[in-house]
Design an enzyme around this catalytic site. Structure first.
Site, PDB file in Angstrom:
ATOM      1  N   HIS A 367       0.793  -1.237   0.000  1.00  0.00           N
ATOM      2  CA  HIS A 367       0.000   0.000   0.000  1.00  0.00           C
ATOM      3  C   HIS A 367       0.824   1.285   0.000  1.00  0.00           C
ATOM      4  O   HIS A 367       0.304   2.355  -0.344  1.00  0.00           O
ATOM      5  CB  HIS A 367      -0.923   0.007   1.227  1.00  0.00           C
ATOM      6  CG  HIS A 367      -2.296   0.542   0.973  1.00  0.00           C
ATOM      7  ND1 HIS A 367      -2.535   1.583   0.089  1.00  0.00           N
ATOM      8  CD2 HIS A 367      -3.510   0.207   1.465  1.00  0.00           C
ATOM      9  CE1 HIS A 367      -3.833   1.853   0.065  1.00  0.00           C
ATOM     10  NE2 HIS A 367      -4.455   1.029   0.884  1.00  0.00           N
ATOM     11  N   TYR A 480     -13.871   4.706  10.504  1.00  0.00           N
ATOM     12  CA  TYR A 480     -13.059   5.302   9.435  1.00  0.00           C
ATOM     13  C   TYR A 480     -13.599   4.845   8.096  1.00  0.00           C
ATOM     14  O   TYR A 480     -13.836   3.664   7.899  1.00  0.00           O
ATOM     15  CB  TYR A 480     -11.637   4.783   9.652  1.00  0.00           C
ATOM     16  CG  TYR A 480     -10.546   5.190   8.693  1.00  0.00           C
ATOM     17  CD1 TYR A 480      -9.465   5.936   9.150  1.00  0.00           C
ATOM     18  CD2 TYR A 480     -10.540   4.793   7.360  1.00  0.00           C
ATOM     19  CE1 TYR A 480      -8.415   6.282   8.305  1.00  0.00           C
ATOM     20  CE2 TYR A 480      -9.499   5.146   6.504  1.00  0.00           C
ATOM     21  CZ  TYR A 480      -8.435   5.881   6.984  1.00  0.00           C
ATOM     22  OH  TYR A 480      -7.399   6.227   6.145  1.00  0.00           O
ATOM     23  N   THR A 493      -5.215  10.044   0.513  1.00  0.00           N
ATOM     24  CA  THR A 493      -6.574   9.783   0.996  1.00  0.00           C
ATOM     25  C   THR A 493      -6.882  10.749   2.131  1.00  0.00           C
ATOM     26  O   THR A 493      -5.978  11.352   2.709  1.00  0.00           O
ATOM     27  CB  THR A 493      -6.705   8.356   1.562  1.00  0.00           C
ATOM     28  OG1 THR A 493      -5.751   8.187   2.596  1.00  0.00           O
ATOM     29  CG2 THR A 493      -6.525   7.303   0.488  1.00  0.00           C
TER      30      THR A 493
HETATM   31  O1  BUJ Z   1      -7.389   4.984   3.955  1.00  0.00           O
HETATM   32  C1  BUJ Z   1      -6.356   4.832   3.329  1.00  0.00           C
HETATM   33  O2  BUJ Z   1      -5.460   5.690   3.285  1.00  0.00           O
HETATM   34  C2  BUJ Z   1      -6.161   3.609   2.550  1.00  0.00           C
HETATM   35  C3  BUJ Z   1      -7.134   2.495   2.852  1.00  0.00           C
HETATM   36  C4  BUJ Z   1      -6.741   1.807   4.149  1.00  0.00           C
HETATM   37  N1  BUJ Z   1      -7.763   0.900   4.745  1.00  0.00           N
HETATM   38  C5  BUJ Z   1      -7.930  -0.301   3.903  1.00  0.00           C
HETATM   39  C6  BUJ Z   1      -7.250   0.497   6.051  1.00  0.00           C
HETATM   40  C7  BUJ Z   1      -9.079   1.556   4.905  1.00  0.00           C
HETATM   41  N2  BUJ Z   1      -7.086   1.562   1.742  1.00  0.00           N
HETATM   42  C8  BUJ Z   1      -8.113   1.319   0.952  1.00  0.00           C
HETATM   43  O3  BUJ Z   1      -9.187   1.813   1.171  1.00  0.00           O
HETATM   44  C9  BUJ Z   1      -7.918   0.389  -0.234  1.00  0.00           C
HETATM   45  C10 BUJ Z   1      -8.793  -0.797  -0.074  1.00  0.00           C
HETATM   46  C11 BUJ Z   1      -8.928  -1.640  -1.303  1.00  0.00           C
HETATM   47  C12 BUJ Z   1      -9.885  -2.778  -1.096  1.00  0.00           C
HETATM   48  C13 BUJ Z   1     -11.301  -2.292  -0.998  1.00  0.00           C
HETATM   49  C14 BUJ Z   1     -12.279  -3.403  -0.794  1.00  0.00           C
HETATM   50  C15 BUJ Z   1     -13.683  -3.021  -1.151  1.00  0.00           C
HETATM   51  C16 BUJ Z   1     -14.565  -4.217  -1.230  1.00  0.00           C
HETATM   52  C17 BUJ Z   1     -15.598  -4.147  -2.279  1.00  0.00           C
HETATM   53  C18 BUJ Z   1     -16.463  -5.350  -2.537  1.00  0.00           C
HETATM   54  C19 BUJ Z   1     -17.076  -6.068  -1.382  1.00  0.00           C
HETATM   55  C20 BUJ Z   1     -18.319  -6.789  -1.801  1.00  0.00           C
HETATM   56  C21 BUJ Z   1     -18.702  -7.871  -0.841  1.00  0.00           C
HETATM   57  C22 BUJ Z   1     -19.917  -8.618  -1.268  1.00  0.00           C
HETATM   58  C23 BUJ Z   1     -20.238  -9.785  -0.371  1.00  0.00           C
END
Ligand code: BUJ
Length: 651
Positions: A367, A480, A493
């Site tokens: 990341h 968050y 972000t």
């Molecule tokens: O916040 C940040 O700076 C980066 C974040 C960190 N954190 C993950 C801790 C929140 N990073 C991201 O947000 C990237 C995440 C990428 C993966 C996202 C997953 C979304 C899932 C979508 C589909 C789920 C559907 C389920 C159905 C049963």
């Protein structure tokens, strides 16, 4: 390599525009954009440093629902003193620093530091995954066919990027402009110093593309106390992992031509046959270690004569993991994509494309170098390209193996390295054992219904999570939601804080005061929460949150060796940053699942999406029973919300 690097590579090796256009675009690129990839980079707006008063106001608004009156008064006092005293000076210096560094954003360096100085293992703590839908043509999902097609499409993406043929990311408020040739030709003619304004005139917002330079040929290198990012854009080889063995072979020739797909297919078949059993010691486990331990072992590896091999791993275009496993369901798939069995991954690689035995594909990414927007774009393009223009078909014959050399990397491991691998493996297995992954689906409504109700689907999902936590823990807990600030130069972000006085009131009404309020009152609370959440979302996307600003002020203070301001020592500040509900969402027709680990030992990682007619999430946590309970309560909350939206009282 010349100073220009691989960007514009074809031009530097003497291929002119006209010759490139004679080449079959389909074979080399995912597309050829009218607007060059980096066209907007020079004129992107800068991420604003919020006013300190606004930051303090937003900080207190996020704190309020988490605190009782006494606690709040104290937190407020500390924040106000910060605002008038040490914070004011720090803010002034940050603004000054920002003015002198117009090429970047105020958050870029502190955010790299946040990731690179973290000493926890990257696996589970930082690396997320995104898995792809299957190829709609059933027969194209065999492991070798899917892997070959996805590798070829990935290399086409890389070629497109390096030649500035990749369409720049643009957020179109009115998508009709994305189809307009005239618009694109007009924009292309604008000098890069003003191009952003041209797009802005039609309400289109180009996004920062700087992260893409670390998508390929990149790796995170463990170093004592602070890791480094390494990129060698001249690398032309692919790293392939199978059963814990490492293979490399060139997928590009020196002229930038992609190896013939039948040869890639032949190499992959060879690797599948060659790597028939596990090695006694798989180096991969080391990338699951905490970073200082790994940094020390890496030094030993270098001293033991493995420099060339490590160099090949680090500079490979990317890592392809051919897994010897067929996940039976989405939970198993998530485990596989998030951490796997440890011996067939190189978690430090910018990204790894994982293909299971049944042809299911996903990307696990490191990341620090970049965020979801860049990785999702890559996933979308390779999914689209590999399914619409597959390089090979199921009955394609592989080339005869001769011309291309595939090398299996052999490592020199002494006793000390071997025991480090064993120790890493034990720790990794122990941690994985504790991680639960749970899927959740709610089929009674989705985006269409909520939009008809004039509600924000995202706000409703977040509100449901708030009610759920309130029901489960009897209080509001720190939450968050990730929000991209890629609309700004070197934006990363911002945090949306889904907790507010409004969500607290609403959660309390739904959990503790069920018979006290009329349906109309409950409905109006939901409306208010939705409106407020929309506002928070918009503010965060515009860089007007408080988290990154406070983070940058703290970073500045620490980097100067100043005494830590009281605000950051305040236990309520620490509590706010002990994120129990860590959430992130993304929407794409290419994506099947996504997920990430909890960010604290007692928290949950919640990847979610509100689809047209249903919603779902993929959750992770170390407290299995609590996680199960959370999902049980989530169902309850969503049913409650539905009742109210359909005019039924709560029972
Ligand atoms: O916040 C940040 O700076 C980066 C974040 C960190 N954190 C993950 C801790 C929140 N990073 C991201 O947000 C990237 C995440 C990428 C993966 C996202 C997953 C979304 C899932 C979508 C589909 C789920 C559907 C389920 C159905 C049963």
């Amino acid at each position: 390599p010349g100073p220009v690097g691989r960007r514009g590579y074809w031009r530097t090796v003497g291929l002119t525009e006209s010759i490139i256009s004679e080449l079959d675009t389909d074979h080399h690129f995912v597309h050829r954009s009218t607007i060059p990839t980096m066209h907007f980079q020079d004129s992107l707006p800068r991420l604003p440093v919020p006013k300190l008063e606004d930051t303090v106001k937003r900080y207190l608004a996020a704190q309020k629902p988490l605190l009782d009156d006494d606690q709040y008064r104290n937190t407020e006092r500390i924040a106000r003193e910060f605002e008038k005293g040490v914070g004011r000076k720090l803010h002034r210096d940050l603004v000054e620093f920002d003015k002198k560094n117009k090429h970047t954003s105020y958050i870029s360096d502190p955010w790299f530091d946040m990731y690179l100085c973290a000493r926890d293992p990257v696996v589970l703590n930082f690396n997320p995954f995104i898995s792809l839908n299957p190829d709609p043509k059933e027969a194209y999902n065999s492991q070798v066919v899917r892997a070959t097609n996805l590798v070829v499409s990935s290399i086409k993406f890389l070629n497109s990027l390096n030649n500035e043929f990749l369409r720049p990311d643009i957020y179109y408020v009115n998508p009709k402009w994305s189809q307009s040739r005239l618009f694109k030709k007009f924009i292309r003619l604008l000098p890069t110093s003003v191009s952003w304004y041209g797009a802005y005139m039609v309400n289109a917002y180009p996004l920062d593309m700087s992260q893409y330079k670390r998508l390929f040929n990149s790796s995170r290198i463990p170093k004592l106390n602070k890791d480094e990012l390494f990129t060698n854009e001249w690398g032309r080889h692919l790293l392939v992992m199978r059963n814990g063995h490492f293979y490399v072979f060139d997928v590009l020739d020196p002229g930038g031509n992609i190896l013939h797909p039948s040869e890639i297919q032949a190499q992959l078949i060879y690797i599948l046959q060659d790597a028939d059993r596990l090695p006694e010691f798989s180096l991969c486990y080391l990338t699951t270690e905490d970073r200082n331990t790994w940094a020390a072992v890496r030094q030993q590896l270098l001293e033991a004569g493995n420099e060339d091999n490590l160099q090949k791993i680090d500079s490979a275009v990317f890592c392809l993991c051919l897994d010897n496993i067929s996940p039976k369901n989405d939970t198993e798939l998530s485990h596989c994509m998030l951490h796997g069995r440890g011996f067939n991954r190189w978690f430090d690689k910018s990204f790894s494309l994982i293909i299971t035995s049944d042809g299911t594909a996903g990307v696990n990414f490191e990341h620090s170098w970049g965020d979801g927007v860049a990785v999702l774009r890559f996933v979308n393009e390779v999914y689209r390209n590999s399914t619409r223009h597959p390089a090979i078909v199921p009955h394609s014959s592989p080339a005869a193996l001769s011309a291309t050399k595939c090398e299996r990397l052999k490592f020199k491991l002494n006793d000390s390295i071997q025991s480090a691998i064993n120790a890493a493996r034990m720790k990794f297995e122990e941690t994985n054992e504790k991680l639960s992954v749970r899927m959740f689906e709610f089929r009674k409504f989705g985006k269409e219904f909520l939009v008809k109700q004039k509600l924000s689907p995202d706000a409703v999902f977040q509100l449901a999570c708030q009610m759920t936590a309130y029901r489960q823990f009897g209080k509001i807990i720190s939450s968050y939601e990730a929000c991209s600030t890629a609309a700004f130069k070197h934006g990363r972000t911002e945090t949306i804080r889904p907790t507010s006085i409004l969500t607290k009131q609403c959660s309390r009404a739904f959990v503790e005061e069920r018979s006290k309020h009329s349906v109309a009152e409950l409905r109006s609370m939901i409306d208010e929460c939705s409106k407020y959440h929309r506002r928070l979302q918009l503010e965060a996307a515009l860089g007007k949150g408080f988290d990154r600003h406070l983070f940058a002020l703290k970073h500045l203070s620490v980097s100067r060796g100043d005494p830590m301001p009281e605000l950051f020592l305040d236990s309520t500040y620490q509590n706010l940053n002990h994120i129990i509900l860590s959430t992130s969402t993304l929407h794409s027709p290419a994506v099947h699942l996504g997920g990430f680990g909890p960010v604290v030992p007692d928290g949950f990682g919640i990847g979610y999406n509100v689809f047209d007619t249903w919603l779902g999430c993929n959750t992770t946590g170390y407290l299995n029973r609590e996680l199960q309970e959370f999902l049980r309560c989530l169902e309850y909350s969503l049913n409650d919300i539905l009742d109210v939206l359909e005019g039924r009282p709560l029972v």
